[in-house]
Write an enzyme that holds these catalytic residues in place. Structure first.
Site, PDB file in Angstrom:
ATOM      1  N   GLY A  14       0.773  -1.227   0.000  1.00 34.17           N
ATOM      2  CA  GLY A  14       0.000   0.000   0.000  1.00 34.17           C
ATOM      3  C   GLY A  14       0.807   1.280   0.000  1.00 34.17           C
ATOM      4  O   GLY A  14       0.350   2.283   0.529  1.00 34.17           O
ATOM      5  N   SER A  15       1.977   1.292  -0.644  1.00 31.41           N
ATOM      6  CA  SER A  15       2.760   2.532  -0.637  1.00 31.41           C
ATOM      7  C   SER A  15       2.096   3.610  -1.491  1.00 31.41           C
ATOM      8  O   SER A  15       2.095   4.793  -1.130  1.00 31.41           O
ATOM      9  CB  SER A  15       4.192   2.276  -1.104  1.00 31.41           C
ATOM     10  OG  SER A  15       4.228   1.926  -2.468  1.00 31.41           O
ATOM     11  N   ASN A  16       1.507   3.227  -2.613  1.00 33.80           N
ATOM     12  CA  ASN A  16       0.786   4.220  -3.408  1.00 33.80           C
ATOM     13  C   ASN A  16      -0.487   4.669  -2.692  1.00 33.80           C
ATOM     14  O   ASN A  16      -0.895   5.828  -2.802  1.00 33.80           O
ATOM     15  CB  ASN A  16       0.466   3.671  -4.797  1.00 33.80           C
ATOM     16  CG  ASN A  16       1.566   3.981  -5.800  1.00 33.80           C
ATOM     17  OD1 ASN A  16       1.931   5.128  -6.004  1.00 33.80           O
ATOM     18  ND2 ASN A  16       2.114   2.943  -6.408  1.00 33.80           N
ATOM     19  N   ARG A  94      -4.452  -8.540  -9.797  1.00 30.70           N
ATOM     20  CA  ARG A  94      -5.415  -9.427 -10.455  1.00 30.70           C
ATOM     21  C   ARG A  94      -5.742  -8.844 -11.829  1.00 30.70           C
ATOM     22  O   ARG A  94      -5.961  -7.638 -11.962  1.00 30.70           O
ATOM     23  CB  ARG A  94      -6.711  -9.522  -9.644  1.00 30.70           C
ATOM     24  CG  ARG A  94      -6.543  -9.991  -8.226  1.00 30.70           C
ATOM     25  CD  ARG A  94      -6.519 -11.475  -8.089  1.00 30.70           C
ATOM     26  NE  ARG A  94      -7.774 -12.083  -8.501  1.00 30.70           N
ATOM     27  CZ  ARG A  94      -7.936 -13.405  -8.639  1.00 30.70           C
ATOM     28  NH1 ARG A  94      -6.925 -14.227  -8.415  1.00 30.70           N
ATOM     29  NH2 ARG A  94      -9.107 -13.904  -9.010  1.00 30.70           N
ATOM     30  N   ASN A 110      -5.297   3.017 -13.141  1.00 33.01           N
ATOM     31  CA  ASN A 110      -4.250   2.120 -12.660  1.00 33.01           C
ATOM     32  C   ASN A 110      -2.911   2.826 -12.790  1.00 33.01           C
ATOM     33  O   ASN A 110      -2.737   3.685 -13.649  1.00 33.01           O
ATOM     34  CB  ASN A 110      -4.227   0.830 -13.495  1.00 33.01           C
ATOM     35  CG  ASN A 110      -3.191  -0.166 -12.991  1.00 33.01           C
ATOM     36  OD1 ASN A 110      -3.101  -0.437 -11.801  1.00 33.01           O
ATOM     37  ND2 ASN A 110      -2.402  -0.718 -13.900  1.00 33.01           N
ATOM     38  N   HIS A 112       1.169   1.914 -13.358  1.00 33.48           N
ATOM     39  CA  HIS A 112       2.037   0.814 -13.810  1.00 33.48           C
ATOM     40  C   HIS A 112       3.489   1.286 -13.806  1.00 33.48           C
ATOM     41  O   HIS A 112       3.777   2.400 -14.261  1.00 33.48           O
ATOM     42  CB  HIS A 112       1.632   0.376 -15.220  1.00 33.48           C
ATOM     43  CG  HIS A 112       2.462  -0.748 -15.738  1.00 33.48           C
ATOM     44  ND1 HIS A 112       2.295  -2.048 -15.296  1.00 33.48           N
ATOM     45  CD2 HIS A 112       3.467  -0.776 -16.633  1.00 33.48           C
ATOM     46  CE1 HIS A 112       3.170  -2.826 -15.919  1.00 33.48           C
ATOM     47  NE2 HIS A 112       3.890  -2.078 -16.723  1.00 33.48           N
ATOM     48  N   GLY A 146      -7.604  -4.766 -22.201  1.00 33.76           N
ATOM     49  CA  GLY A 146      -6.222  -5.126 -22.484  1.00 33.76           C
ATOM     50  C   GLY A 146      -5.336  -4.778 -21.301  1.00 33.76           C
ATOM     51  O   GLY A 146      -5.414  -3.662 -20.770  1.00 33.76           O
TER      52      GLY A 146
END
Length: 199
Positions: A14-16, A94, A110, A112, A146
């Site tokens: 959970g750093s973000n 997931r 999200n 990445h 995707g």
């Protein structure tokens, strides 16, 4: 300020999430974290949320025995029960099905750890080193079916140094993630709120 209600999906430490919680404390930040959901009962993100007074829900994927859609329907129900308006994936490990992707299309972000479209998937830092990349970084993007392919909202870059290890490069990228994600989530929340006022 009428803040946009954000649900965060996380599987790990959970750093973000920490960075998002810190940003949301500012009175002029347009989003508030109202719920953290994890598929991992032992995720550090759950404790961080609880310490911040944020509601948490565990939707462990294992009892669903591979029925990913049923698992995601349970997550979707929890998000809706909390009146979530915007979803942020923060280390959620997931691959999503259309159940969640379609339900939250245009409202799910999200982050990445690469400069997409380069290095989608896992092990991004070592892959950047192995590829001889001069630059590496992180990307915030809208979630689509995707994997790591959705429209890019923002990126942050770091130089790959000649003596970088996977760990040293990852640490510098993570520091940028902690700045980029709150900025992009804030922009997304402001746009959502503006669109709601306009409709």
């Amino acid at each position: 300020m009428n803040k946009v209600r954000v649900g965060v999906l996380a599987s790990g430490r959970g750093s973000n999430l920490d960075a998002l919680i810190a940003a949301a404390k500012a009175p002029d930040y347009p989003a508030q974290i109202v719920l953290v959901i994890s598929n991992n009962p032992d995720a550090g993100a759950l404790a961080k949320a609880q310490d911040a007074g944020i509601a948490t829900v565990v939707v462990d994927h294992r009892p669903y025995k591979g029925d990913r859609e049923a698992h995601e329907r349970a997550i979707d129900a929890a998000l809706k029960a909390a009146d979530v308006e915007l979803v942020a994936l923060a280390g959620y490990m997931r691959v999503l099905t259309p159940v969640l992707v379609d339900a939250w299309a245009g409202r799910m972000l999200n982050i990445h750890p690469s400069l997409l479209p380069d290095h989608p998937g896992l092990d991004t830092h070592q892959r950047a080193i192995d590829a001889g990349d001069i630059e590496h970084g992180c990307t915030v993007h809208w979630v689509t079916l995707g994997v790591d392919e959705g429209p890019i909202m923002g990126q942050a870059r770091v130089h790959v140094l000649p003596d970088d290890s996977e760990q040293s490069l990852a640490a510098r990228v993570l520091a940028e993630e902690h700045k980029l994600y709150p900025a992009c989530l804030g922009q997304a929340a402001a746009r959502l709120r503006a669109a709601g006022k306009a409709s």
